[in-house]
Design a protein around this motif. Sequence first.
Motif, mmCIF file in Angstrom:
data_model
loop_
_atom_site.group_PDB
_atom_site.id
_atom_site.type_symbol
_atom_site.label_atom_id
_atom_site.label_comp_id
_atom_site.label_asym_id
_atom_site.label_seq_id
_atom_site.Cartn_x
_atom_site.Cartn_y
_atom_site.Cartn_z
ATOM 1 N N ARG A 27 0.750 -1.159 0.075
ATOM 2 C CA ARG A 27 -0.010 -0.190 0.030
ATOM 3 C C ARG A 27 0.874 1.217 -0.083
ATOM 4 O O ARG A 27 0.632 2.059 -0.915
ATOM 5 C CB ARG A 27 -0.936 0.005 1.323
ATOM 6 C CG ARG A 27 -2.059 -1.026 1.233
ATOM 7 C CD ARG A 27 -2.926 -0.703 2.197
ATOM 8 N NE ARG A 27 -2.480 -0.882 3.539
ATOM 9 C CZ ARG A 27 -2.506 -1.844 4.284
ATOM 10 N NH1 ARG A 27 -3.222 -2.969 3.922
ATOM 11 N NH2 ARG A 27 -2.022 -1.953 5.661
ATOM 12 N N TRP A 28 1.912 1.227 0.796
ATOM 13 C CA TRP A 28 2.723 2.529 1.042
ATOM 14 C C TRP A 28 3.422 2.444 -0.462
ATOM 15 O O TRP A 28 3.455 3.832 -0.881
ATOM 16 C CB TRP A 28 3.823 2.268 1.962
ATOM 17 C CG TRP A 28 4.894 3.263 2.036
ATOM 18 C CD1 TRP A 28 4.872 4.302 2.710
ATOM 19 C CD2 TRP A 28 6.297 3.304 1.201
ATOM 20 N NE1 TRP A 28 6.026 5.153 2.452
ATOM 21 C CE2 TRP A 28 6.818 4.265 1.749
ATOM 22 C CE3 TRP A 28 6.815 2.206 0.635
ATOM 23 C CZ2 TRP A 28 8.272 4.446 1.196
ATOM 24 C CZ3 TRP A 28 8.127 2.530 0.122
ATOM 25 C CH2 TRP A 28 8.733 3.799 0.255
ATOM 26 N N LEU A 29 3.841 1.611 -1.098
ATOM 27 C CA LEU A 29 4.645 1.751 -2.452
ATOM 28 C C LEU A 29 3.481 2.361 -3.446
ATOM 29 O O LEU A 29 3.838 3.035 -4.236
ATOM 30 C CB LEU A 29 5.142 0.406 -2.886
ATOM 31 C CG LEU A 29 6.243 0.507 -4.230
ATOM 32 C CD1 LEU A 29 7.220 1.361 -3.882
ATOM 33 C CD2 LEU A 29 6.699 -0.808 -4.504
ATOM 34 N N PHE A 30 2.509 1.789 -3.561
ATOM 35 C CA PHE A 30 1.453 2.343 -4.320
ATOM 36 C C PHE A 30 1.231 3.698 -4.041
ATOM 37 O O PHE A 30 1.156 4.408 -5.110
ATOM 38 C CB PHE A 30 0.273 1.442 -4.224
ATOM 39 C CG PHE A 30 -0.908 1.902 -5.053
ATOM 40 C CD1 PHE A 30 -0.844 1.648 -6.597
ATOM 41 C CD2 PHE A 30 -2.082 2.779 -4.696
ATOM 42 C CE1 PHE A 30 -1.895 2.019 -7.327
ATOM 43 C CE2 PHE A 30 -3.032 3.068 -5.460
ATOM 44 C CZ PHE A 30 -3.229 2.957 -6.715
ATOM 45 N N ASP A 31 1.034 4.027 -3.100
ATOM 46 C CA ASP A 31 0.704 5.503 -2.600
ATOM 47 C C ASP A 31 1.794 6.356 -2.985
ATOM 48 O O ASP A 31 1.959 7.362 -3.425
ATOM 49 C CB ASP A 31 0.204 5.740 -0.889
ATOM 50 C CG ASP A 31 -1.067 5.032 -0.675
ATOM 51 O OD1 ASP A 31 -1.828 4.930 -1.828
ATOM 52 O OD2 ASP A 31 -1.229 4.627 0.345
ATOM 53 N N THR A 32 2.918 5.857 -2.555
ATOM 54 C CA THR A 32 4.309 6.721 -2.757
ATOM 55 C C THR A 32 4.697 6.761 -4.372
ATOM 56 O O THR A 32 5.067 7.859 -4.722
ATOM 57 C CB THR A 32 5.365 6.073 -1.932
ATOM 58 O OG1 THR A 32 4.990 6.061 -0.666
ATOM 59 C CG2 THR A 32 6.680 6.817 -2.158
ATOM 60 N N ALA A 33 4.506 5.707 -4.903
ATOM 61 C CA ALA A 33 5.157 5.653 -6.369
ATOM 62 C C ALA A 33 4.248 4.730 -7.229
ATOM 63 O O ALA A 33 4.854 3.566 -7.850
ATOM 64 C CB ALA A 33 6.690 5.195 -6.328
ATOM 65 N N GLY A 34 3.185 4.913 -7.208
ATOM 66 C CA GLY A 34 1.784 4.123 -7.850
ATOM 67 C C GLY A 34 2.344 4.130 -9.566
ATOM 68 O O GLY A 34 1.722 3.368 -10.253
ATOM 69 N N ASP A 35 3.180 5.173 -9.974
ATOM 70 C CA ASP A 35 3.299 5.456 -11.451
ATOM 71 C C ASP A 35 4.541 4.553 -11.682
ATOM 72 O O ASP A 35 4.947 4.749 -12.815
ATOM 73 C CB ASP A 35 3.640 6.813 -11.551
ATOM 74 C CG ASP A 35 4.600 7.606 -10.941
ATOM 75 O OD1 ASP A 35 5.152 6.874 -9.798
ATOM 76 O OD2 ASP A 35 4.913 8.666 -11.246
ATOM 77 N N GLN A 36 4.976 3.665 -10.834
ATOM 78 C CA GLN A 36 6.191 2.663 -11.252
ATOM 79 C C GLN A 36 7.392 3.340 -11.060
ATOM 80 O O GLN A 36 8.378 2.655 -11.682
ATOM 81 C CB GLN A 36 5.802 1.818 -12.526
ATOM 82 C CG GLN A 36 4.378 1.004 -12.435
ATOM 83 C CD GLN A 36 4.231 0.415 -13.745
ATOM 84 O OE1 GLN A 36 3.272 0.684 -14.397
ATOM 85 N NE2 GLN A 36 5.105 -0.782 -14.058
ATOM 86 N N GLN A 37 7.661 4.569 -10.647
ATOM 87 C CA GLN A 37 8.775 5.220 -10.342
ATOM 88 C C GLN A 37 9.716 4.365 -9.347
ATOM 89 O O GLN A 37 8.947 3.854 -8.203
ATOM 90 C CB GLN A 37 8.652 6.662 -10.235
ATOM 91 C CG GLN A 37 8.043 7.327 -11.170
ATOM 92 C CD GLN A 37 9.025 7.425 -12.402
ATOM 93 O OE1 GLN A 37 10.450 7.711 -12.394
ATOM 94 N NE2 GLN A 37 8.491 7.101 -13.666
ATOM 95 N N PRO A 38 10.907 4.380 -9.293
ATOM 96 C CA PRO A 38 11.723 3.636 -8.099
ATOM 97 C C PRO A 38 11.514 4.439 -6.845
ATOM 98 O O PRO A 38 11.370 5.517 -6.658
ATOM 99 C CB PRO A 38 13.169 3.714 -8.702
ATOM 100 C CG PRO A 38 13.000 3.997 -10.465
ATOM 101 C CD PRO A 38 11.670 4.742 -10.397
ATOM 102 N N ALA A 39 11.372 3.559 -5.978
ATOM 103 C CA ALA A 39 11.237 4.124 -4.537
ATOM 104 C C ALA A 39 12.221 3.542 -3.648
ATOM 105 O O ALA A 39 12.277 2.133 -3.768
ATOM 106 C CB ALA A 39 10.001 4.149 -4.072
ATOM 107 N N ASP A 40 12.983 4.038 -2.530
ATOM 108 C CA ASP A 40 13.813 3.402 -1.556
ATOM 109 C C ASP A 40 12.886 2.694 -0.788
ATOM 110 O O ASP A 40 12.309 3.123 0.072
ATOM 111 C CB ASP A 40 14.395 4.657 -1.043
ATOM 112 C CG ASP A 40 15.633 4.080 -0.095
ATOM 113 O OD1 ASP A 40 15.755 3.016 0.107
ATOM 114 O OD2 ASP A 40 16.343 4.869 0.683
ATOM 115 N N PRO A 41 13.200 1.387 -0.611
ATOM 116 C CA PRO A 41 12.382 0.741 0.380
ATOM 117 C C PRO A 41 12.679 0.895 1.948
ATOM 118 O O PRO A 41 11.792 0.748 2.567
ATOM 119 C CB PRO A 41 12.686 -0.887 -0.118
ATOM 120 C CG PRO A 41 14.082 -0.874 -0.633
ATOM 121 C CD PRO A 41 14.133 0.547 -1.310
ATOM 122 N N ALA A 42 13.892 1.495 2.036
ATOM 123 C CA ALA A 42 14.150 1.518 3.551
ATOM 124 C C ALA A 42 13.073 2.759 3.868
ATOM 125 O O ALA A 42 13.100 2.774 5.173
ATOM 126 C CB ALA A 42 15.430 1.876 3.740
#
Length: 350
Positions: free
Chosen positions: A151-166
């Motif tokens: 959910r966090w990744l979708f809210d943070t980068a739902g456009d499939q841009q890279p995000a730092d998992p940490a």
Amino acid sequence: MARNSINQRAIEKHLKEIAKGYERAARRNPIRVPIQTEASAEGGALPGRETAEGAPVLSRLLLWLGEQAQLSSGSYVNVTRFVEEQRLDGEDPLVLAFELEKDDLVQVLRAYGGMPHVHLTDAGRAAIHRLKKLRTDRAARLRCTMDAFQRWLFDTAGDQQPADPALFLTSPAAYFAGSAISSDDLHEALAHLVEHKLIELIDTDPATVAITPQGVSCALAGGSVQDHINQSRPGTTYNNYMPNAKGIIIGEQQHFTQTNTDGVDPTLFAQLAGYIGQVSTTLGMPEADRAELERVARDLHTEATSANPEPGRLRQFATQLKDKLLEAGTTIAATMGVQMAEQALAALTQ
């Protein structure tokens, strides 16, 4: 976006360096997103999606009230203290108190000029006991971490841009049953999400992950990650592919329907073989060792996709891959592979 080369060592190093600091920060930012759990082994219902115990802010509040009750038994406690101590900007202590009262977990004293003073009920004490017991449920913790991260990744980068998992560890989503999700929890969740193609690892600096189209579909469906995984396994039809040594899929994805009378589900073994094909070049192994690793992976894939996979050969090849991955070191890529091999081997004994 280039995604063929995955720097697993960078992810491992990056997470270890900042996880401790992020966990300290995360303790000050509990979430309000409910956690869905399942029935306990004893048959009793554990906290669910719409209960106060299943909402992480309220879970933390319940545990805090339990601590206060031990310090001063029988006294009413001002919930505003909790909000201030935990630095929960934007949270209304009166609303939190009413949420707990709605489920009969506290009694609210309304004689303090609107200040939310509460006292735990017997139901509240029982809920605290269940929360503490739930913390020891490793499967529930993993399910929660996968759901919260997805959910966090979708809210943070739902456009499939890279995000730092940490960075997830600093978010208010990084809590389970009132306790902070650890970097080890995150590592294990990432392994499962990658395995089921809900996220992919990206070779960037710092190392990042990106949500996949399948991961977006999972988030939009509104269910849990496990629900999505279960729905994608209809009967005995298995979708498998075998990438080459550089992680490039050879040809189109191959679909096959397999019927065997031995009760062997080769899906996990085929997935393990495909995963090795994707990450073999990132493990830092000597060329000869890498070539041998890929050869065993091909043998495993051939056996897993045959008309009647032989359990003994599946066990042999999977064990060889596990041993070689253990020799490769403790990178996240190797660790994920070891976990996949252990899952596949465990499936043979069920």
